[in-house]
Motif scaffolding. Structure first.
Motif, PDB file in Angstrom:
ATOM      1  N   LEU A 100      29.103  54.721  56.218  1.00 22.55           N
ATOM      2  CA  LEU A 100      29.145  54.059  57.304  1.00 22.55           C
ATOM      3  C   LEU A 100      29.116  54.366  58.622  1.00 22.55           C
ATOM      4  N   TRP A 101      27.390  53.918  58.379  1.00 24.84           N
ATOM      5  CA  TRP A 101      26.724  53.440  60.177  1.00 24.84           C
ATOM      6  C   TRP A 101      27.065  51.967  60.635  1.00 24.84           C
ATOM      7  N   ALA A 102      27.032  51.872  61.964  1.00 23.44           N
ATOM      8  CA  ALA A 102      27.894  50.612  62.858  1.00 23.44           C
ATOM      9  C   ALA A 102      26.512  50.011  62.988  1.00 23.44           C
ATOM     10  N   ASP A 103      26.249  48.834  62.692  1.00 21.48           N
ATOM     11  CA  ASP A 103      24.814  48.181  62.902  1.00 21.48           C
ATOM     12  C   ASP A 103      24.028  48.187  64.476  1.00 21.48           C
TER      13      ASP A 103
ATOM     14  N   PRO B  34      36.860  65.635  58.540  1.00 22.50           N
ATOM     15  CA  PRO B  34      35.402  64.315  58.049  1.00 22.50           C
ATOM     16  C   PRO B  34      35.849  63.012  57.912  1.00 22.50           C
ATOM     17  N   LEU B  35      37.232  63.137  57.306  1.00 19.49           N
ATOM     18  CA  LEU B  35      38.093  61.761  57.512  1.00 19.49           C
ATOM     19  C   LEU B  35      38.438  61.000  58.636  1.00 19.49           C
ATOM     20  N   ALA B  36      38.483  61.605  59.999  1.00 17.80           N
ATOM     21  CA  ALA B  36      38.941  60.991  60.925  1.00 17.80           C
ATOM     22  C   ALA B  36      37.475  60.289  62.093  1.00 17.80           C
ATOM     23  N   VAL B  37      38.362  59.037  62.627  1.00 13.82           N
ATOM     24  CA  VAL B  37      37.262  58.461  63.460  1.00 13.82           C
ATOM     25  C   VAL B  37      38.135  58.786  65.197  1.00 13.82           C
ATOM     26  N   GLY B  38      37.116  58.791  66.196  1.00 14.06           N
ATOM     27  CA  GLY B  38      37.562  59.138  67.576  1.00 14.06           C
ATOM     28  C   GLY B  38      36.830  59.621  68.251  1.00 14.06           C
TER      29      GLY B  38
ATOM     30  N   LEU C  34      29.228  62.064  64.178  1.00  8.35           N
ATOM     31  CA  LEU C  34      30.006  62.002  63.765  1.00  8.35           C
ATOM     32  C   LEU C  34      29.591  61.034  61.581  1.00  8.35           C
ATOM     33  N   PHE C  35      29.706  61.275  60.698  1.00 12.86           N
ATOM     34  CA  PHE C  35      29.393  60.214  59.578  1.00 12.86           C
ATOM     35  C   PHE C  35      28.035  60.115  59.609  1.00 12.86           C
ATOM     36  N   ALA C  36      26.963  60.701  59.971  1.00  9.75           N
ATOM     37  CA  ALA C  36      25.816  60.290  60.372  1.00  9.75           C
ATOM     38  C   ALA C  36      25.163  60.855  58.944  1.00  9.75           C
ATOM     39  N   GLU C  37      25.704  61.518  57.773  1.00  9.16           N
ATOM     40  CA  GLU C  37      24.857  61.941  56.482  1.00  9.16           C
ATOM     41  C   GLU C  37      25.291  60.560  55.421  1.00  9.16           C
ATOM     42  N   ASP C  38      26.772  59.546  55.596  1.00 11.56           N
ATOM     43  CA  ASP C  38      26.895  58.282  54.955  1.00 11.56           C
ATOM     44  C   ASP C  38      26.475  57.540  55.301  1.00 11.56           C
ATOM     45  N   ARG C  39      25.796  56.662  54.734  1.00 10.88           N
ATOM     46  CA  ARG C  39      24.717  55.196  55.606  1.00 10.88           C
ATOM     47  C   ARG C  39      26.108  54.241  55.029  1.00 10.88           C
TER      48      ARG C  39
ATOM     49  N   LEU D  44      19.581  55.160  65.904  1.00  7.49           N
ATOM     50  CA  LEU D  44      20.285  56.561  66.025  1.00  7.49           C
ATOM     51  C   LEU D  44      20.728  57.165  64.757  1.00  7.49           C
ATOM     52  N   TYR D  45      21.312  56.724  63.861  1.00  9.71           N
ATOM     53  CA  TYR D  45      21.670  57.066  62.642  1.00  9.71           C
ATOM     54  C   TYR D  45      20.782  57.728  61.438  1.00  9.71           C
ATOM     55  N   VAL D  46      19.932  57.126  61.640  1.00  9.01           N
ATOM     56  CA  VAL D  46      18.227  57.288  60.867  1.00  9.01           C
ATOM     57  C   VAL D  46      18.032  58.204  61.469  1.00  9.01           C
ATOM     58  N   ALA D  47      17.378  58.145  62.915  1.00  9.65           N
ATOM     59  CA  ALA D  47      17.516  59.895  63.468  1.00  9.65           C
ATOM     60  C   ALA D  47      18.036  60.908  63.268  1.00  9.65           C
ATOM     61  N   LYS D  48      19.373  60.826  63.334  1.00 12.73           N
ATOM     62  CA  LYS D  48      20.482  62.199  62.993  1.00 12.73           C
ATOM     63  C   LYS D  48      20.156  62.118  61.841  1.00 12.73           C
TER      64      LYS D  48
END
Length: 135
Positions: A42-45, A90-94, A35-40, A50-54
């Motif tokens: 929103l990436w959690a520290d 696309p706007l939800a979290v969980g 979730l949110f891989a395309e939006d830097r 993992l976000y970078v890789a995805k």
């Protein structure tokens, strides 16, 4: 380090799998992203490697292959029992149970309307078939 392994597996391993699929003549490809891989923004520290890789694996799939792809972006994966009830917002979290992610992937594999799409996936109140029908 753990970050090194993340890049080797979740980025390079993913790209090598895409390349192998193309060499083997496999056209359909399902990618489990996050979730949110395309939006830097929103990436959690703690999960940034993992976000970078995805992010880059997803981009490689879309821009560097000819595969009929579907990118699924699940929320946090849980070990709870699957319910078969999901949402694609696309706007939800969980979170989403691993069993529901697996069931969605099987259904998406056979649903041509999922090709070329990036689909967020969370626990929700709709059946998998309902979510796929709305794509």
């Amino acid at each position: 380090t753990k970050a090194d392994m993340t890049l080797l597996i979740d980025l390079d391993g993913a790209v090598k799998t895409m390349q192998a699929a193309e060499i083997a003549g496999v056209s359909r490809f399902l990618m489990i992203s996050m979730l949110f891989a395309e939006d830097r923004n929103l990436w959690a520290d703690p999960l940034k490697p993992l976000y970078v890789a995805k992010f880059y694996a997803d981009n490689w799939l879309v821009r560097q292959t000819h595969l009929d792809y579907t990118i699924v972006q699940p929320g946090a994966l849980s070990f709870h029992a699957g319910t078969g009830l999901i949402k694609s917002d696309p706007l939800a979290v969980g979170s989403v149970p691993r069993a529901d992610l697996a069931a969605f992937l099987v259904a998406a594999l056979h649903a041509p309307q999922t090709i070329g799409k990036t689909i967020p996936l969370l626990s929700g109140d709709q059946s998998i078939a309902q979510v796929i029908d709305q794509l």
